[in-house]
Design an enzyme around this catalytic site. Sequence first.
Site, PDB file in Angstrom:
ATOM      1  N   PRO A  57       0.740  -1.247   0.000  1.00 25.88           N
ATOM      2  CA  PRO A  57       0.000   0.000   0.000  1.00 25.88           C
ATOM      3  C   PRO A  57       0.767   1.293   0.000  1.00 25.88           C
ATOM      4  CG  PRO A  57       0.300  -0.753   2.236  1.00 25.88           C
ATOM      5  CD  PRO A  57       1.241  -1.492   1.335  1.00 25.88           C
ATOM      6  N   GLU A  58       0.828   1.976  -1.099  1.00 25.94           N
ATOM      7  CA  GLU A  58       1.061   3.423  -1.045  1.00 25.94           C
ATOM      8  C   GLU A  58      -0.199   4.025  -1.642  1.00 25.94           C
ATOM      9  OE1 GLU A  58       5.013   4.767  -2.206  1.00 25.94           O
ATOM     10  OE2 GLU A  58       5.766   2.733  -2.018  1.00 25.94           O
ATOM     11  N   HIS A  68      -4.344 -16.692   7.009  1.00 27.79           N
ATOM     12  CA  HIS A  68      -4.250 -15.248   7.248  1.00 27.79           C
ATOM     13  C   HIS A  68      -5.498 -14.465   6.864  1.00 27.79           C
ATOM     14  CE1 HIS A  68      -0.177 -16.128   8.269  1.00 27.79           C
ATOM     15  NE2 HIS A  68       0.170 -16.416   7.032  1.00 27.79           N
ATOM     16  N   ARG A 112       1.274 -10.399   7.544  1.00 27.50           N
ATOM     17  CA  ARG A 112       2.159  -9.807   8.558  1.00 27.50           C
ATOM     18  C   ARG A 112       1.407  -9.108   9.685  1.00 27.50           C
ATOM     19  NH1 ARG A 112       6.994  -6.731   5.549  1.00 27.50           N
ATOM     20  NH2 ARG A 112       7.896  -6.798   7.622  1.00 27.50           N
TER      21      ARG A 112
END
Length: 274
Positions: A2-3, A90, A109
């Site tokens: 993500p940017e 996840h 993560r």
Amino acid sequence: MPELPEVETVRAGLAKSLDGARIYKVQLMRPNLRLPFPDGFAQTLENKRILGFRRRAKYILADLEGDMVWMSHLGMSGSFRVSKDAQIKHDHVIMDFEDGQRLTFNDPRRFGFMDVFGAKDEDKHPYLAHLGVEPLSNHFNGARILEAFKGRKTAVKQALMDQKLIVGVGNIYASESLYMAGIHPEREAGSLKKVEAERLAVSVVDVLRAALVSGGSTLRDHKQLDGNTGYFQHHFNVYGKKGQDCPCGTGKIHSIQSLTQGGRTTFYCPVKQR
DNA sequence: CGGGCCACCTGGCGGC
DNA sequence: TGCCGCCAGGTGGCCC
């Protein structure tokens, strides 16, 4: 993933599928991501209609009925998918909608997080209150960069990624923007001249817009909501290209170099960037 | 307040 | 094949 361009692509994908949809059931597969889910998170969302999806910096904000806001951050590895596929490793949040759609948040993560709060508290939210200027807004220009960077001793690369100054620019687009602007990443942020700040503003906007048009960048196996991958990674000039011939065309053939700033890798051209 | 550093996590990759 | 170290698109919190 993500940017700004990736988050904006995710936001648009969510809006396309879920604008106006009513949340039916929210399942949390664990009590926390990077932060604990707030008390009553699932119950607050359930039975509320989503009125729209906005983005502020790298946060996705969903306006809900009852003047509530559901906030999500993707961290480094978070992704949403709209599908009824089987649960996979996840998958941490599963949201079922009244119309039968299912939204799943997956985040290996667990650097992402979610929150829900009253709309009137948005401006005071600790993670939203101190954010800098949106680079794709009409408030962003060279003068704004000069003002934000004034007196800063920190390296311009790190200032560019400081969300209190300018939002949405992360490690990829900071390197790419500085390359395009011809500014060395280790320059003291406060030392930029007016013309350099103006060049940097134009570069940031150009890079972010170009990435947005390409559906963002897809590193590793990340997919967008609709299963497509962004393809701006094919347009990187320097990011991840250490040792390769620099495309800048200045002087003799030379290679892209890298250095470490604040624990992150920066890629740059030692000839073009001064 | 600014700046530097660490922490939080899992997984993939290259090297031995 | 296995293990090890290193790296990864972010950002809050702690220290000085």
